[in-house]
Design a protein around this motif. Structure first.
Motif, mmCIF file in Angstrom:
data_model
loop_
_atom_site.group_PDB
_atom_site.id
_atom_site.type_symbol
_atom_site.label_atom_id
_atom_site.label_comp_id
_atom_site.label_asym_id
_atom_site.label_seq_id
_atom_site.Cartn_x
_atom_site.Cartn_y
_atom_site.Cartn_z
ATOM 1 N N GLY A 82 0.751 -1.287 0.220
ATOM 2 C CA GLY A 82 -0.087 0.320 0.368
ATOM 3 C C GLY A 82 1.124 1.175 0.344
ATOM 4 N N CYS A 83 2.107 1.273 -0.051
ATOM 5 C CA CYS A 83 2.524 2.742 0.235
ATOM 6 C C CYS A 83 3.589 2.768 -1.071
ATOM 7 N N TYR A 84 3.103 1.831 -2.198
ATOM 8 C CA TYR A 84 3.562 2.444 -3.368
ATOM 9 C C TYR A 84 2.655 2.841 -4.560
ATOM 10 N N THR A 85 3.488 3.785 -5.332
ATOM 11 C CA THR A 85 2.399 4.380 -6.648
ATOM 12 C C THR A 85 3.308 4.359 -7.926
ATOM 13 N N MET A 86 2.569 4.574 -8.888
ATOM 14 C CA MET A 86 3.156 4.351 -10.113
ATOM 15 C C MET A 86 2.974 6.024 -10.313
ATOM 16 N N GLN A 87 4.190 7.050 -10.463
ATOM 17 C CA GLN A 87 4.241 8.115 -10.555
ATOM 18 C C GLN A 87 4.963 8.629 -11.841
ATOM 19 N N PRO A 88 4.528 9.429 -12.164
ATOM 20 C CA PRO A 88 5.646 9.919 -13.870
ATOM 21 C C PRO A 88 7.583 9.773 -12.956
ATOM 22 N N VAL A 89 7.792 9.690 -14.886
ATOM 23 C CA VAL A 89 9.609 9.486 -14.238
ATOM 24 C C VAL A 89 9.603 11.051 -14.003
ATOM 25 N N ARG A 90 10.707 10.843 -13.294
ATOM 26 C CA ARG A 90 10.773 12.068 -12.881
ATOM 27 C C ARG A 90 12.452 12.395 -13.343
ATOM 28 N N GLY A 91 13.095 12.918 -14.343
ATOM 29 C CA GLY A 91 13.839 13.427 -15.666
ATOM 30 C C GLY A 91 14.283 12.571 -16.848
ATOM 31 N N VAL A 92 14.626 12.307 -17.324
ATOM 32 C CA VAL A 92 14.547 12.218 -19.248
ATOM 33 C C VAL A 92 14.350 10.634 -19.053
ATOM 34 N N GLU A 93 14.906 9.951 -18.290
ATOM 35 C CA GLU A 93 14.298 8.541 -18.338
ATOM 36 C C GLU A 93 14.442 8.035 -17.285
ATOM 37 N N PRO A 94 13.594 6.725 -17.001
ATOM 38 C CA PRO A 94 13.487 5.607 -15.949
ATOM 39 C C PRO A 94 15.110 4.931 -15.182
ATOM 40 N N GLN A 95 15.344 4.901 -15.203
ATOM 41 C CA GLN A 95 16.109 4.379 -13.963
ATOM 42 C C GLN A 95 16.609 2.224 -14.116
ATOM 43 N N VAL A 96 17.279 1.682 -14.634
ATOM 44 C CA VAL A 96 17.822 0.235 -14.685
ATOM 45 C C VAL A 96 17.535 -0.114 -13.671
ATOM 46 N N GLY A 97 16.285 -1.437 -13.760
ATOM 47 C CA GLY A 97 16.326 -1.828 -12.324
ATOM 48 C C GLY A 97 15.834 -1.382 -11.175
ATOM 49 N N ALA A 98 14.673 -0.171 -12.084
ATOM 50 C CA ALA A 98 13.505 0.074 -11.514
ATOM 51 C C ALA A 98 11.800 -0.955 -11.551
ATOM 52 N N ARG A 99 10.836 -0.591 -10.902
ATOM 53 C CA ARG A 99 9.933 -1.041 -11.567
ATOM 54 C C ARG A 99 8.971 -0.482 -12.190
ATOM 55 N N VAL A 100 9.063 -0.304 -13.584
ATOM 56 C CA VAL A 100 8.628 0.134 -14.187
ATOM 57 C C VAL A 100 6.791 0.768 -15.111
ATOM 58 N N ALA A 101 6.451 1.600 -15.683
ATOM 59 C CA ALA A 101 5.036 1.260 -16.153
ATOM 60 C C ALA A 101 5.237 2.444 -17.413
ATOM 61 N N PHE A 102 4.759 2.078 -18.914
ATOM 62 C CA PHE A 102 4.558 2.564 -19.862
ATOM 63 C C PHE A 102 3.833 2.462 -20.724
ATOM 64 N N ASP A 103 2.928 3.295 -21.179
ATOM 65 C CA ASP A 103 1.671 3.424 -21.909
ATOM 66 C C ASP A 103 1.870 2.921 -23.049
ATOM 67 N N VAL A 104 1.764 2.595 -23.833
ATOM 68 C CA VAL A 104 1.933 2.353 -25.168
ATOM 69 C C VAL A 104 0.601 3.287 -26.369
ATOM 70 N N ASN A 105 1.384 3.400 -27.490
ATOM 71 C CA ASN A 105 0.908 4.103 -27.983
ATOM 72 C C ASN A 105 -0.210 3.221 -28.776
ATOM 73 N N ASP A 106 -0.813 3.867 -29.773
ATOM 74 C CA ASP A 106 -1.638 3.207 -31.334
ATOM 75 C C ASP A 106 -0.251 2.418 -32.631
ATOM 76 N N ALA A 107 0.752 3.189 -32.341
ATOM 77 C CA ALA A 107 1.975 2.314 -33.286
ATOM 78 C C ALA A 107 2.527 0.884 -32.779
ATOM 79 N N GLY A 108 2.337 1.007 -30.783
ATOM 80 C CA GLY A 108 3.260 -0.039 -29.745
ATOM 81 C C GLY A 108 1.951 -0.915 -30.488
#
Length: 161
Positions: A16-42
């Protein structure tokens, strides 16, 4: 039964203590739990391997390259609702297929809310079970008028014969 209670409670609080929030900076870091929105081309490009109605993919970022990301997929959210759980399959995601990125971060608000609910629940349990030892005997029983007094098995005290 109590052996699993504490680890289970800690796991629930930790989740309950964690949420998915927009990445700060340019890109997410290797080893992090991430989520990506997929666009129409994707959706068109990944439709053959992941399905045509992908809205978002979530997993562990294994590698990042100039053209995309290698992700160990944990779940896929669909456009019309629903979620598919994956077991860590590695998928190469091209940057041109992806929209905004999110990363898993600690949420102070959720943590405090969950802690308040847990403390309130434990407090309610203790109060409703009279576990504090501050209760009184509402009906001490009637004194014996006729001797000898006989214990009343139903009430657990001495009463009239």
């Amino acid at each position: 039964m109590r052996g699993w209670l504490l680890p289970g409670a800690l796991a629930a609080i930790g989740a309950g203590c964690y949420t998915m929030q927009p990445v700060r900076g340019v890109e997410p870091q290797v080893g992090a739990r991430v989520a990506f929105d997929v666009n129409d081309a994707g959706r068109a490009g990944l439709g053959g391997t992941m399905g045509p109605e992908i809205a978002q993919v979530e997993g562990l970022l294994l590698e990042k390259e100039s053209g995309g990301y290698l992700v160990s997929i944990q779940s896929v959210r669909l456009l019309r609702g629903g979620e598919q759980v994956w077991s860590g399959e590695r998928v190469q995601l091209s940057s041109e297929y992806l929209g905004p990125a999110y990363e898993r971060r600690f949420s102070m608000g959720r943590s405090l809310g969950l802690a308040a609910v847990a403390v309130g629940g434990i407090g309610a349990f203790v109060v409703t079970r009279s576990l504090l030892g501050s209760g009184t005997d509402d009906d001490p029983g009637q004194p014996c008028i006729v001797e000898p007094c006989v214990p009343d098995a139903r009430l657990g005290r001495f009463g009239r014969p």
